[in-house]
Design an enzyme around this catalytic site. Structure first.
Site, PDB file in Angstrom:
ATOM      1  N   ALA A 218      -4.105  82.592  79.699  1.00  0.00           N
ATOM      2  CA  ALA A 218      -3.485  81.403  79.090  1.00  0.00           C
ATOM      3  C   ALA A 218      -4.274  80.955  77.855  1.00  0.00           C
ATOM      4  O   ALA A 218      -3.700  80.508  76.868  1.00  0.00           O
ATOM      5  CB  ALA A 218      -3.431  80.274  80.114  1.00  0.00           C
ATOM      6  N   LYS A 259      -0.201  77.398  76.324  1.00  0.00           N
ATOM      7  CA  LYS A 259      -1.549  77.052  75.843  1.00  0.00           C
ATOM      8  C   LYS A 259      -1.783  77.801  74.521  1.00  0.00           C
ATOM      9  O   LYS A 259      -1.378  77.339  73.478  1.00  0.00           O
ATOM     10  CB  LYS A 259      -2.601  77.448  76.894  1.00  0.00           C
ATOM     11  CG  LYS A 259      -2.647  76.536  78.110  1.00  0.00           C
ATOM     12  CD  LYS A 259      -1.647  76.877  79.149  1.00  0.00           C
ATOM     13  CE  LYS A 259      -1.868  76.186  80.464  1.00  0.00           C
ATOM     14  NZ  LYS A 259      -0.755  76.381  81.399  1.00  0.00           N
ATOM     15  N   HIS A 451      -1.120  68.170  94.797  1.00  0.00           N
ATOM     16  CA  HIS A 451      -1.591  67.214  93.793  1.00  0.00           C
ATOM     17  C   HIS A 451      -0.491  66.751  92.844  1.00  0.00           C
ATOM     18  O   HIS A 451      -0.560  65.673  92.284  1.00  0.00           O
ATOM     19  CB  HIS A 451      -2.754  67.803  92.994  1.00  0.00           C
ATOM     20  CG  HIS A 451      -2.493  69.172  92.439  1.00  0.00           C
ATOM     21  ND1 HIS A 451      -2.321  70.271  93.241  1.00  0.00           N
ATOM     22  CD2 HIS A 451      -2.361  69.624  91.175  1.00  0.00           C
ATOM     23  CE1 HIS A 451      -2.112  71.335  92.483  1.00  0.00           C
ATOM     24  NE2 HIS A 451      -2.131  70.969  91.221  1.00  0.00           N
TER      25      HIS A 451
HETATM   26  N1  PM9 Z   1      -2.309  75.404  83.639  1.00  0.00           N
HETATM   27  C1  PM9 Z   1      -3.094  73.220  83.226  1.00  0.00           C
HETATM   28  O1  PM9 Z   1      -2.871  72.024  83.026  1.00  0.00           O
HETATM   29  C2  PM9 Z   1      -0.642  73.552  83.639  1.00  0.00           C
HETATM   30  C3  PM9 Z   1      -0.218  73.235  84.991  1.00  0.00           C
HETATM   31  S1  PM9 Z   1      -1.066  71.998  85.877  1.00  0.00           S
HETATM   32  C4  PM9 Z   1      -0.765  70.533  85.031  1.00  0.00           C
HETATM   33  O2  PM9 Z   1      -4.245  73.703  83.158  1.00  0.00           O
HETATM   34  C5  PM9 Z   1      -3.892  79.297  84.080  1.00  0.00           C
HETATM   35  C6  PM9 Z   1      -5.309  79.653  83.786  1.00  0.00           C
HETATM   36  C7  PM9 Z   1      -3.419  78.036  83.819  1.00  0.00           C
HETATM   37  C8  PM9 Z   1      -2.056  77.714  84.127  1.00  0.00           C
HETATM   38  C9  PM9 Z   1      -1.530  76.426  83.929  1.00  0.00           C
HETATM   39  C10 PM9 Z   1      -1.244  78.730  84.668  1.00  0.00           C
HETATM   40  C11 PM9 Z   1       0.202  78.483  85.009  1.00  0.00           C
HETATM   41  C12 PM9 Z   1      -1.773  79.966  84.917  1.00  0.00           C
HETATM   42  N2  PM9 Z   1      -3.083  80.223  84.618  1.00  0.00           N
HETATM   43  O3  PM9 Z   1       1.810  76.024  83.883  1.00  0.00           O
HETATM   44  O4  PM9 Z   1       3.140  77.851  84.820  1.00  0.00           O
HETATM   45  O5  PM9 Z   1      -4.238  77.133  83.295  1.00  0.00           O
HETATM   46  O6  PM9 Z   1       2.766  77.756  82.391  1.00  0.00           O
HETATM   47  O7  PM9 Z   1       0.934  78.343  83.847  1.00  0.00           O
HETATM   48  C13 PM9 Z   1      -1.999  74.123  83.508  1.00  0.00           C
HETATM   49  P1  PM9 Z   1       2.233  77.435  83.748  1.00  0.00           P
END
Ligand code: PM9
Length: 460
Positions: A218, A259, A451
């Site tokens: 990401a 991201k 959460h």
């Molecule tokens: N990460 C974050 O805020 C969004 C969801 S929680 C508010 O950090 C990694 C390393 C991430 C991630 C999402 C996902 C999932 C996978 N791997 O949110 O489905 O940091 O696009 O990605 C969030 P999606």
């Protein structure tokens, strides 16, 4: 400010934000069940919940949106995106997904070939862990000890603990490990980077044991930039070259493009060269995400992503991005607030276990501090601690996090240094009144990813 990089863009469009009164914030938080996820965004002044899909697109991306080809199959936008992703990764097979967890739900079950399998990651992100468990496997985290020493400088706190990785493989049996996941940057450790040397060691271990290697990338561009800044031998390489060297190590790349894709929605699956595996995933993507050339995205989303992926590798953009986080971290440290140091790529992680040691882990210290910060300044952070970890899938006990973090996540190209200064002032005020903060108990708890939707009341 001579010590920090300058912004390599100017503001062309603004979105008004306003701060409701303290009395209103107290009321709104109560209505939201003391869970910032449940607040309406118009009741938030500075939104630091996530950097996921919350950034500003460039005028090139907005222009690209107008060129979207909305054909159901074989869209021109897909081929534009495919070309960019192939170019960056060197991988042969590309499929879009609607976001990161969409990519996870397609790929992860295909790797779980029998019962009682495991994935090992430096730290699984929560949705990745959920998909591992939904697929019937178990997720094991294997990060270096330095990650938990928040006060001492260590350049790559996101690294895998390689001796421990070898131990786990020997104990569980290589044939029972469905995959090794390089989470870059290591989100839950504080957006902390993983060094190239460490990734090479991990992949040597994986190759020797014939275990597939996945990149949860990401924030792969931010990770590559840290390698350029901090790892010997990389100062004269471009971030793009470092990224390619990273991709060369793995077999599969999963990306939440919200991201380092610099878009509001999107995900990616890229497979290096295993045609059979790609075909399996193609079968799986149709019922879950959509036809393989759109995977849940509109054509225009794919065009914006094709441009965003290139922009996220721009080194002047990355220099400013990383320095925004460092700036906020420096202000907080100067005010005495304990944080994960050095700051990582996308957020400042505040060490709430040290701020409210009177609140036990199962009364969610970082959630309690997050709520106090919302009341203080209308700022919405997010808990990355025992609340997020959830319950053990076998014993159903609350899992105790190693660190009770509150994450102040900085959206890309969105807030100015003045906003960050305000955030620091508010949090320092909260810190100076920390004795008054109370723990929380559930009034509602969902069985998966609790959460996001949980509701609480303060323990009087
Ligand atoms: N990460 C974050 O805020 C969004 C969801 S929680 C508010 O950090 C990694 C390393 C991430 C991630 C999402 C996902 C999932 C996978 N791997 O949110 O489905 O940091 O696009 O990605 C969030 P999606």
């Amino acid at each position: 400010m001579p010590n920090y990089a300058r912004p390599p863009y100017r503001i062309k469009m603004v979105e008004p934000i306003s701060l409701i009164t303290k009395e209103e914030r107290i009321e709104r938080l109560k209505e939201a069940g003391y869970n910032p996820f449940r607040l309406k965004s118009e009741d938030v002044y500075i939104d630091l919940l996530t950097d996921s899909g919350t950034g500003a697109m460039s005028h090139f991306q907005w222009a690209a949106l107008m060129q979207g080809d909305e054909a159901y199959a074989g869209s021109r936008s897909f081929y534009r995106l495919e070309k960019v992703v192939k170019n960056i990764t060197g991988y042969k097979y590309i499929m879009p997904a609607h976001q990161g967890r969409g990519a996870e739900q397609v790929v992860i079950p295909e790797l779980v070939k029998k019962p009682n399998m495991y994935f090992i990651s430096n730290i699984h992100f929560d949705t990745t862990r959920a998909h591992v468990e939904i697929a019937g496997a178990r997720a094991i985290d294997c990060v270096v000890e330095e990650c938990f020493d928040t006060e001492t400088y260590y350049p790559f706190k996101g690294n895998f603990d390689v001796p421990k990785l070898i131990e786990i493989i020997n104990e569980k049996g290589a044939e029972n490990i469905a995959g090794i996941i390089l989470t870059i940057t290591n989100n839950s450790a504080g957006g902390q980077p993983v060094s190239m040397e460490n990734m090479k060691e991990v992949t040597m271990v994986a190759r020797a044991n014939r275990i597939p290697i996945l990149i949860d990338g990401a924030r792969y561009a931010e990770n590559s930039y840290f390698i350029k800044l901090r790892e010997d031998g990389y100062q004269n390489k471009s971030v793009r070259e470092i990224a390619r060297e990273t991709f060369d190590l793995a077999d599969i790349f999963l990306m939440s493009a919200k991201k380092d894709g610099l878009v509001n929605i999107g995900g990616l699956i890229a497979i290096k060269d295993d045609e059979d595996f790609f075909k399996q995933c193609q079968i799986n993507i149709v019922p879950k995400e959509g036809f393989p050339t759109y995977g849940g995205l509109a054509g225009r989303d794919m065009d914006a992503l094709a441009v965003g992926l290139e922009e996220a590798l721009d080194e002047s953009y990355l220099a400013y991005r990383i320095d925004e986080i460092r700036y906020l971290g420096d202000l907080l440290r100067a005010g005495g607030v304990p944080i994960q140091y050095p700051t990582g790529g996308h957020a400042v992680f505040v060490d709430c276990g040290k701020i409210v040691p009177h609140i036990p882990y199962d009364q969610f210290p970082a959630q309690a501090v997050s709520n106090a910060l919302y009341i203080e300044g209308g700022i919405r952070p997010v808990e990355i601690g025992s609340l997020l970890l959830g319950r053990d899938p076998d014993t159903k006990e609350n899992i105790k996090a190693d660190k009770e973090f509150m994450r102040l996540t900085i959206p890309r190209r969105t807030y100015t240094f003045e906003h960050l200064h305000y955030v620091a002032e508010c949090l320092i005020n909260v810190y100076n009144n920390r004795d008054k903060i109370k723990g929380l108990k559930f009034t509602y708890e969902s069985p998966i990813l609790r959460h996001f939707t949980a509701e609480f009341e303060p323990i009087e």
